[in-house]
Design an enzyme around this catalytic site. Structure first.
Site, short mmCIF file in Angstrom:
data_model
loop_
_atom_site.label_atom_id
_atom_site.label_comp_id
_atom_site.label_asym_id
_atom_site.label_seq_id
_atom_site.Cartn_x
_atom_site.Cartn_y
_atom_site.Cartn_z
CB THR A 89 -0.89 0.03 1.26
OG1 THR A 89 -1.64 -1.18 1.31
CG2 THR A 89 -1.84 1.22 1.21
CE LYS A 99 -5.14 -1.13 1.62
NZ LYS A 99 -5.44 -2.39 2.28
CE LYS A 109 1.56 2.28 4.10
NZ LYS A 109 2.13 1.00 3.69
P1 NAD Z 1 6.22 -5.76 7.25
O1 NAD Z 1 6.91 -4.61 7.89
O2 NAD Z 1 5.92 -6.98 8.08
O3 NAD Z 1 7.04 -6.25 5.96
C1 NAD Z 1 7.77 -5.41 5.12
C2 NAD Z 1 9.08 -6.12 4.80
O4 NAD Z 1 9.81 -5.34 3.86
C3 NAD Z 1 9.98 -6.30 6.02
O5 NAD Z 1 10.29 -7.68 6.18
C4 NAD Z 1 11.22 -5.46 5.68
O6 NAD Z 1 12.44 -6.03 6.17
C5 NAD Z 1 11.18 -5.48 4.17
N1 NAD Z 1 11.93 -4.38 3.55
C6 NAD Z 1 11.94 -3.08 3.89
N2 NAD Z 1 12.75 -2.38 3.07
C7 NAD Z 1 13.26 -3.29 2.19
C8 NAD Z 1 14.16 -3.19 1.09
N3 NAD Z 1 14.70 -2.02 0.73
N4 NAD Z 1 14.48 -4.32 0.43
C9 NAD Z 1 13.94 -5.52 0.79
N5 NAD Z 1 13.07 -5.67 1.82
C10 NAD Z 1 12.75 -4.56 2.50
O7 NAD Z 1 4.86 -5.17 6.64
P2 NAD Z 1 3.57 -5.99 6.16
O8 NAD Z 1 2.56 -6.03 7.25
O9 NAD Z 1 4.01 -7.25 5.48
O10 NAD Z 1 2.98 -4.96 5.08
C11 NAD Z 1 3.53 -4.82 3.79
C12 NAD Z 1 2.65 -3.90 2.97
O11 NAD Z 1 1.33 -4.43 2.91
C13 NAD Z 1 2.51 -2.48 3.54
O12 NAD Z 1 2.54 -1.57 2.47
C14 NAD Z 1 1.16 -2.52 4.25
O13 NAD Z 1 0.55 -1.24 4.31
C15 NAD Z 1 0.39 -3.45 3.34
N6 NAD Z 1 -0.72 -4.14 4.00
C16 NAD Z 1 -0.56 -4.74 5.20
C17 NAD Z 1 -1.63 -5.38 5.82
C18 NAD Z 1 -1.48 -6.05 7.15
O14 NAD Z 1 -2.50 -6.42 7.75
N7 NAD Z 1 -0.26 -6.26 7.65
C19 NAD Z 1 -2.87 -5.41 5.18
C20 NAD Z 1 -3.01 -4.83 3.91
C21 NAD Z 1 -1.93 -4.18 3.34
#
Ligand code: NAD
Length: 291
Positions: free
Chosen positions: A87, A162, A237
């Site tokens: 997102t 979204k 966010k």
């Molecule tokens: P998270 O923080 O668990 O995962 C993000 C991952 O990205 C981490 O493991 C981090 O180490 C990695 N990362 C960061 N910078 C990086 C880089 N430069 N290179 C490689 N890896 C890198 O977050 P999440 O909960 O998995 O969410 C991910 C996305 O999905 C976000 O944009 C969030 O808004 C969206 N989202 C999350 C949910 C939820 O319920 N968690 C629901 C819908 C959407």
């Protein structure tokens, strides 16, 4: 399919695992997270993207997406597709789409709803922006990771869908919680309140499916001491993304602006961080009109 998967956190790891289970060959990269089962890890994002037909990203925000795109696009094969499921802000999605097009690569923005549970179960909903041909190529992957993929138009429209959806969700959750708190003070039983509103014109997903009152309606995070679920931090966010988009598009969104300010106060100055976004109800319960 040969897939690169960058960002293997709470959402990315189970999504990648489902692709492996469906027989796809997945090479992953993450700065910190461990390898999900069956995913072979590369030493860099560019290495994970090399030779892949589709490169999936699941990253925290638009700035990180832009940085990763700059690294992976030059490593991708001609005709390959960058599929961003994070997102992020609409502008980042559209800029990365233009960067990809310049290099003869496809791009789809495909943010999800359904949370970590939906990612694990393979029941996410994808809201997708981008070209028809890229959508058709990615469709089998959406079918593995989710139960529904809606093609919303050109690049950026997935993110637009979204944040509009989540702006409605944030506003209706606050409205539902403040109405419950008012009902309490008027001596109206919560079950009666639910029975009336969930079948009347005040109904919404927040009331009917994700009721913020413990013990009332279907099971929801309220019944689990407001453990997320969908964390208030993530709602904040998304509301902020809606407000930056509204500012850029010169759209008047007063309810979205107020919801954004209330979730900011809840998460940053009160006890909302790490709690489900429906914990707005205990917040309102404790408050009086003047505070
Ligand atoms: P998270 O923080 O668990 O995962 C993000 C991952 O990205 C981490 O493991 C981090 O180490 C990695 N990362 C960061 N910078 C990086 C880089 N430069 N290179 C490689 N890896 C890198 O977050 P999440 O909960 O998995 O969410 C991910 C996305 O999905 C976000 O944009 C969030 O808004 C969206 N989202 C999350 C949910 C939820 O319920 N968690 C629901 C819908 C959407």
């Amino acid at each position: 399919m040969k897939i690169g998967f960058i960002g293997l956190g709470n959402m990315g790891a189970p999504m990648a695992a489902n692709l492996v289970a469906a027989g796809h060959e997945v090479t992953g990269f993450d700065l910190a997270a461990p390898a999900p089962e069956g995913v072979s890890m590369a030493a860099s994002a560019a290495e994970a993207a090399t030779g892949a037909e589709v490169v999936i990203t699941m990253l925290p925000n638009g700035n990180i997406l832009r940085a990763v795109a700059e690294e992976v696009l030059p490593a991708m094969e001609p005709g390959a597709i960058l599929l961003d499921c994070s997102t992020v802000d609409v502008a980042s999605a559209r800029d990365v789409a233009a960067m990809a097009a310049e290099k003869g690569l496809g791009f789809l923005d495909a943010p999800v709803s359904g949370g970590v549970g939906g990612a694990a179960a393979g029941t996410l909903t994808f809201m997708v922006g981008g070209e028809d041909a890229a959508f058709a190529t990615a469709k089998p992957l959406f079918d593995v990771m989710g139960q529904k993929a809606v093609h919303c138009g050109p690049a950026g429209n997935g993110q637009a869908a979204k944040i509009c959806n989540n702006m409605i969700l944030g506003v209706t959750m606050i409205a539902t919680c403040e109405a419950f708190a008012l009902a309490d003070k008027l001596g109206l039983d919560r079950q009666a309140m639910f029975d009336v509103v969930s079948t009347s014109s005040g109904q919404s997903w927040s009331m009917n499916t994700y009721c913020p009152a413990p013990g009332v309606g279907p099971t929801s995070p309220a019944d689990n001491d407001y453990k997320p679920g969908f964390a208030a931090d993530l709602m904040l966010k998304d509301l902020r993304l809606s407000q930056s988009a509204a500012e850029a598009a010169d759209a008047d969104t007063p309810m979205g602006a107020l919801a954004s300010a209330l979730y900011a106060q809840f998460v940053e100055s009160e006890d909302g961080a790490g709690r489900d976004f429906s914990a707005m109800l205990p917040r309102f319960e404790k408050r009086r009109r003047s505070t």
